[in-house]
Design an enzyme around this catalytic site. Sequence first.
Site, PDB file in Angstrom:
ATOM      1  N   LYS A  49       0.840  -1.203   0.000  1.00 43.99           N
ATOM      2  CA  LYS A  49       0.000   0.000   0.000  1.00 43.99           C
ATOM      3  C   LYS A  49       0.878   1.256   0.000  1.00 43.99           C
ATOM      4  CE  LYS A  49      -3.715  -2.603   2.109  1.00 43.99           C
ATOM      5  NZ  LYS A  49      -4.380  -3.088   3.331  1.00 43.99           N
ATOM      6  N   GLN A  93      -4.729  -1.786   9.629  1.00 44.12           N
ATOM      7  CA  GLN A  93      -4.573  -3.064   8.938  1.00 44.12           C
ATOM      8  C   GLN A  93      -5.179  -4.200   9.758  1.00 44.12           C
ATOM      9  OE1 GLN A  93      -3.290  -3.597   5.734  1.00 44.12           O
ATOM     10  NE2 GLN A  93      -4.101  -5.643   6.086  1.00 44.12           N
ATOM     11  N   ASP A 116     -11.080   2.530   4.323  1.00 39.21           N
ATOM     12  CA  ASP A 116     -11.208   1.069   4.296  1.00 39.21           C
ATOM     13  C   ASP A 116     -12.680   0.657   4.193  1.00 39.21           C
ATOM     14  OD1 ASP A 116      -9.540  -1.048   4.208  1.00 39.21           O
ATOM     15  OD2 ASP A 116      -9.119  -1.139   6.345  1.00 39.21           O
TER      16      ASP A 116
END
Length: 291
Positions: A49, A93, A116
């Site tokens: 990322k 994450q 997200d």
Amino acid sequence: MEIIDGNQIAASINRELHAEVASLTGRKPCLALVRVGEDPASVSYVKKKEKTAAEIGVTSRIILPPITITQGELFRLIDELNENSTVDGILVQSPLPPHLDEVAVFRRVNPEKDVDGFNTVNLGKIAQEDSSGFVACTPAGIMELLARSHVDLNGKHVVVLGRSLIVGKPIALLALQKKTGANATVTICHSATQNLPAITRQADVLIAAIGRPNFVTATMIKPGAVVIDVGINRLADPSKKSGYRLTGDVNFSEVAPLCSKITPVPGGVGPMTVAMLMQNTVKAFRLRSSR
Ligand code: NDP
């Protein structure tokens, strides 16, 4: 049979984003990536990322709290990022270590920075068909992959294997939406589903997101189906430098010859997830700048 090239499609989205970011004067979009602990898969996802953000021109801030961080400390960290006017998007994450309540952490992220798409508000907006929110990156990536591969879901039977908050439920809701490119009849299967092959054999489009290597076999496929393999399973392989190889949830060599289109693992859904994260970050930047 066509193999859908997720790397190529993601690269063209990333090029489009790069051009958009390059045209911005002043501050560039900024993504905060929070990784707790040293889970090897998370380490490699966050690196990927960070690298893609750099290619596009998105600034990334990597925050690496120790695995011992408490829920309260993680909440305070998220609160600081929520307040920080130079941060446009926040990604924590997944998976978090078991002592942390992941869903509570997702809820803590400001919905306007929730690139997200796991916050309750943004998941709710999918159900309400409100496009002002952020769609979770993997489901968004699957829809984009289908659209750019000219797969129209209208009236098709989509069978989703898996009901997680991250993949299964949101992709089912997206495919169900009453709009162009969606409008499918959707069946969601999970570990308690009975006679699974009889259901998957009805699928015009089968989306496998269960985390079980090679689970979907030839006998579970309707000839001509489109198969999207979301699974990323690490199987030990001493011949590889990394010590493992990646395998999807679909037995590719058996299933591919029966399909009209299929995604490989790696190189299918995975790169799209990262591209959608970047797209959401640029969207968050634009929405915040327009206020
Ligand atoms: P979860 O473990 O959260 O969910 C798995 C789902 O699969 C659950 O709903 C579970 O059912 C169901 N399931 C498990 N076993 C079976 C079975 N035998 N038959 C039917 N259903 C079953 O996984 P995620 O959704 O987070 O991830 C799924 C896979 O996708 C993983 O391999 C993950 O690594 C990968 N992934 C890939 C991404 C990408 O970018 N390509 C991004 C995110 C995930 P139940 O609810 O009953 O337990």
